[in-house]
Motif scaffolding. Structure first.
Motif, mmCIF file in Angstrom:
data_model
loop_
_atom_site.group_PDB
_atom_site.id
_atom_site.type_symbol
_atom_site.label_atom_id
_atom_site.label_comp_id
_atom_site.label_asym_id
_atom_site.label_seq_id
_atom_site.Cartn_x
_atom_site.Cartn_y
_atom_site.Cartn_z
ATOM 1 N N MET A 136 24.573 -5.718 0.337
ATOM 2 C CA MET A 136 23.898 -4.488 -0.057
ATOM 3 C C MET A 136 22.414 -4.758 -0.225
ATOM 4 O O MET A 136 22.006 -5.611 -1.006
ATOM 5 C CB MET A 136 24.494 -3.951 -1.365
ATOM 6 N N VAL A 137 21.604 -4.024 0.517
ATOM 7 C CA VAL A 137 20.154 -4.190 0.445
ATOM 8 C C VAL A 137 19.601 -3.481 -0.779
ATOM 9 O O VAL A 137 18.653 -3.930 -1.398
ATOM 10 C CB VAL A 137 19.493 -3.649 1.734
ATOM 11 N N SER A 138 20.197 -2.349 -1.134
ATOM 12 C CA SER A 138 19.726 -1.585 -2.289
ATOM 13 C C SER A 138 20.888 -1.207 -3.198
ATOM 14 O O SER A 138 21.970 -0.864 -2.737
ATOM 15 C CB SER A 138 18.999 -0.319 -1.834
ATOM 16 N N VAL A 210 22.693 -5.839 12.722
ATOM 17 C CA VAL A 210 21.475 -5.511 11.994
ATOM 18 C C VAL A 210 21.155 -6.615 11.002
ATOM 19 O O VAL A 210 21.978 -6.995 10.197
ATOM 20 C CB VAL A 210 21.647 -4.174 11.229
ATOM 21 N N SER A 211 19.961 -7.147 11.052
ATOM 22 C CA SER A 211 19.551 -8.179 10.103
ATOM 23 C C SER A 211 18.511 -7.599 9.169
ATOM 24 O O SER A 211 17.741 -6.706 9.538
ATOM 25 C CB SER A 211 18.967 -9.389 10.852
ATOM 26 N N TRP A 212 18.476 -8.105 7.943
ATOM 27 C CA TRP A 212 17.565 -7.571 6.936
ATOM 28 C C TRP A 212 16.783 -8.711 6.299
ATOM 29 O O TRP A 212 17.332 -9.740 5.953
ATOM 30 C CB TRP A 212 18.352 -6.845 5.835
ATOM 31 N N THR A 213 15.478 -8.492 6.110
ATOM 32 C CA THR A 213 14.624 -9.443 5.422
ATOM 33 C C THR A 213 13.867 -8.682 4.360
ATOM 34 O O THR A 213 13.271 -7.639 4.648
ATOM 35 C CB THR A 213 13.624 -10.096 6.401
ATOM 36 N N TYR A 214 13.900 -9.164 3.152
ATOM 37 C CA TYR A 214 13.200 -8.431 2.107
ATOM 38 C C TYR A 214 12.753 -9.370 1.013
ATOM 39 O O TYR A 214 13.268 -10.474 0.856
ATOM 40 C CB TYR A 214 14.094 -7.332 1.526
ATOM 41 N N ASP A 215 11.799 -8.888 0.223
ATOM 42 C CA ASP A 215 11.312 -9.603 -0.950
ATOM 43 C C ASP A 215 11.715 -8.775 -2.153
ATOM 44 O O ASP A 215 11.155 -7.708 -2.402
ATOM 45 C CB ASP A 215 9.787 -9.741 -0.872
ATOM 46 N N LYS A 216 12.724 -9.231 -2.870
ATOM 47 C CA LYS A 216 13.261 -8.404 -3.948
ATOM 48 C C LYS A 216 12.276 -8.198 -5.090
ATOM 49 O O LYS A 216 12.457 -7.337 -5.931
ATOM 50 C CB LYS A 216 14.560 -8.997 -4.483
ATOM 51 N N GLY A 217 11.199 -8.986 -5.114
ATOM 52 C CA GLY A 217 10.209 -8.814 -6.153
ATOM 53 C C GLY A 217 9.212 -7.721 -5.835
ATOM 54 O O GLY A 217 8.479 -7.267 -6.706
ATOM 55 N N LYS A 218 9.166 -7.247 -4.574
ATOM 56 C CA LYS A 218 8.121 -6.302 -4.187
ATOM 57 C C LYS A 218 8.647 -5.059 -3.482
ATOM 58 O O LYS A 218 7.997 -4.027 -3.495
ATOM 59 C CB LYS A 218 7.115 -6.997 -3.255
ATOM 60 N N THR A 219 9.799 -5.154 -2.855
ATOM 61 C CA THR A 219 10.255 -4.090 -1.961
ATOM 62 C C THR A 219 11.101 -3.046 -2.676
ATOM 63 O O THR A 219 11.926 -3.379 -3.513
ATOM 64 C CB THR A 219 11.066 -4.682 -0.801
ATOM 65 N N CYS A 220 10.896 -1.764 -2.301
ATOM 66 C CA CYS A 220 11.749 -0.677 -2.773
ATOM 67 C C CYS A 220 12.311 0.054 -1.567
ATOM 68 O O CYS A 220 11.725 0.005 -0.475
ATOM 69 C CB CYS A 220 10.947 0.309 -3.636
ATOM 70 N N ASP A 221 13.438 0.728 -1.764
ATOM 71 C CA ASP A 221 14.014 1.465 -0.651
ATOM 72 C C ASP A 221 13.380 2.847 -0.535
ATOM 73 O O ASP A 221 12.469 3.193 -1.282
ATOM 74 C CB ASP A 221 15.534 1.571 -0.795
ATOM 75 N N ALA A 222 13.906 3.647 0.425
ATOM 76 C CA ALA A 222 13.326 4.956 0.687
ATOM 77 C C ALA A 222 13.450 5.891 -0.496
ATOM 78 O O ALA A 222 12.664 6.832 -0.649
ATOM 79 C CB ALA A 222 13.981 5.586 1.911
ATOM 80 N N GLY A 223 14.408 5.636 -1.346
ATOM 81 C CA GLY A 223 14.607 6.482 -2.523
ATOM 82 C C GLY A 223 13.767 6.060 -3.717
ATOM 83 O O GLY A 223 13.849 6.655 -4.778
ATOM 84 N N GLY A 224 12.985 4.982 -3.543
ATOM 85 C CA GLY A 224 12.149 4.518 -4.625
ATOM 86 C C GLY A 224 12.823 3.558 -5.574
ATOM 87 O O GLY A 224 12.266 3.171 -6.599
ATOM 88 N N TYR A 225 14.060 3.134 -5.241
ATOM 89 C CA TYR A 225 14.780 2.196 -6.083
ATOM 90 C C TYR A 225 14.422 0.773 -5.707
ATOM 91 O O TYR A 225 14.197 0.471 -4.521
ATOM 92 C CB TYR A 225 16.296 2.385 -5.939
ATOM 93 N N PRO A 226 14.393 -0.137 -6.651
ATOM 94 C CA PRO A 226 14.113 -1.544 -6.297
ATOM 95 C C PRO A 226 15.207 -2.127 -5.447
ATOM 96 O O PRO A 226 16.375 -1.884 -5.689
ATOM 97 C CB PRO A 226 14.031 -2.231 -7.679
ATOM 98 N N VAL A 227 14.818 -2.898 -4.436
ATOM 99 C CA VAL A 227 15.777 -3.559 -3.563
ATOM 100 C C VAL A 227 16.236 -4.825 -4.232
ATOM 101 O O VAL A 227 15.437 -5.611 -4.737
ATOM 102 C CB VAL A 227 15.139 -3.876 -2.197
ATOM 103 N N ASN A 228 17.566 -5.063 -4.266
ATOM 104 C CA ASN A 228 18.110 -6.258 -4.917
ATOM 105 C C ASN A 228 17.906 -7.492 -4.059
ATOM 106 O O ASN A 228 17.987 -7.433 -2.858
ATOM 107 C CB ASN A 228 19.598 -6.073 -5.176
#
Length: 228
Positions: A136-138, A210-228
Motif C-alpha cells: 500500500m502506497v497510501s 507497476v513499480s513505486w518509488t517514494y520518500d515517506k518523509g516528504k510525499t503525499c498522495d492526491a488526497g493530501g494524505y501522507p504516503v506511508n
C-alpha cells in the motif's frame, strides 16, 4: 379362474408402475422448484465494477453471491463481500444490481484500525494477511487510527494501490445493513473466490508491473494524505 388371476396381477403391476412414474415426476418437480428458489432467493449474480479487486477479480467479471451467508453468521475477516454503496442524506437510493460493489473485509465491528508503513494494524497489532498483496502506497484516512462502530466494516481492495475502498473519505466504511452476502464463485472461468492469483501467503505471487518509488518523509498522495 387362472386367466382372471393373471389379469388382476397385470392390473396391479400397471398401477404400481404408474404410481412409481408419478412419484418420480413429483420428485423432479420438487428438485426443479428447490433449484429455482435457490437461484432466485439464495443466490445473486453480479458483475465486478472497476479494477480495484485485481488480480482476484477483473472489471466486468461475473460472480455469484450467496445472499444467505450472513443470515445467522457475521461477516468475517478476509471474506470477499458484495454490498450496496452508502447513501448520503438526501441522495436517491440506488439499490439495484448495477450499483453492487465488491471488496475484502479487513476490519470488524468495534475494532480500531490503522495502516502504517503499508501494513494493517488492528487494535495496535499488525495483522497477518491471508494472501500476498501489492504494498500500500497510501494509508488514506487510515493513517490515523479509526474506531469502527458496532455495525461497520473496514474493507480494502485486493489491488492495494487502488484506493477505492475504506481508506477513501468518499467511500468510507461498509455498514452491516448494506451487505448483500459473500461472493463465492467467479463465472469467468468458474472457480471459487480466493485471493490474488489464488495463492495464500507463502505461495507464488506475480507482482504487478507497476513499480513505486517514494520518500515517506516528504510525499503525499492526491488526497493530501501522507504516503506511508
Amino acid at each position: 379362474m387362472r386367466l382372471r388371476f393373471e389379469e388382476e396381477q397385470k392390473k396391479e403391476r400397471r398401477i404400481k408402475i404408474l404410481k412409481e412414474m408419478l412419484l418420480f415426476l413429483v420428485e423432479i418437480a420438487v428438485v426443479i422448484f428447490a433449484a429455482w428458489l435457490i437461484v432466485h432467493f439464495a443466490m445473486k449474480r453480479a458483475s465486478m465494477i472497476g479494477s480495484s479487486m485485481e488480480p482476484t477479480l477483473y472489471n466486468g467479471e461475473d460472480v455469484i453471491i450467496n445472499n444467505t451467508s450472513y443470515i445467522f453468521l457475521r461477516p468475517g475477516r478476509h471474506a470477499v463481500i458484495a454490498f450496496y454503496p452508502e447513501q448520503k442524506e438526501g441522495d436517491e437510493a440506488l439499490l439495484d444490481d448495477s450499483s453492487i460493489l465488491i471488496r475484502r473485509i479487513v476490519g470488524l465491528p468495534g475494532e480500531k484500525i490503522q495502516i502504517k508503513d503499508g501494513f494493517v494494524y488492528i487494535n495496535g497489532e499488525k495483522i497477518e494477511e491471508k494472501y500476498q498483496y501489492e504494498p500500500m502506497v497510501s494509508a488514506g484516512r487510515a493513517h490515523a487510527e479509526i474506531t469502527l462502530k458496532e455495525d461497520e466494516y473496514f474493507v480494502l481492495s485486493d489491488n492495494r494501490v487502488d484506493m477505492d475502498d475504506s481508506r477513501n473519505t468518499s467511500f468510507t466504511v461498509v455498514k452491516r445493513e448494506n451487505i448483500i452476502g459473500k461472493v463465492i464463485f467467479s463465472m469467468n472461468p468458474f472457480s471459487f473466490i480466493g485471493g490474488p492469483d489464488g495463492t495464500e501467503k507463502g505461495g507464488t505471487y506475480a507482482a504487478s508491473m507497476v513499480s513505486w518509488t517514494y520518500d515517506k518523509g516528504k510525499t503525499c498522495d492526491a488526497g493530501g494524505y501522507p504516503v506511508n
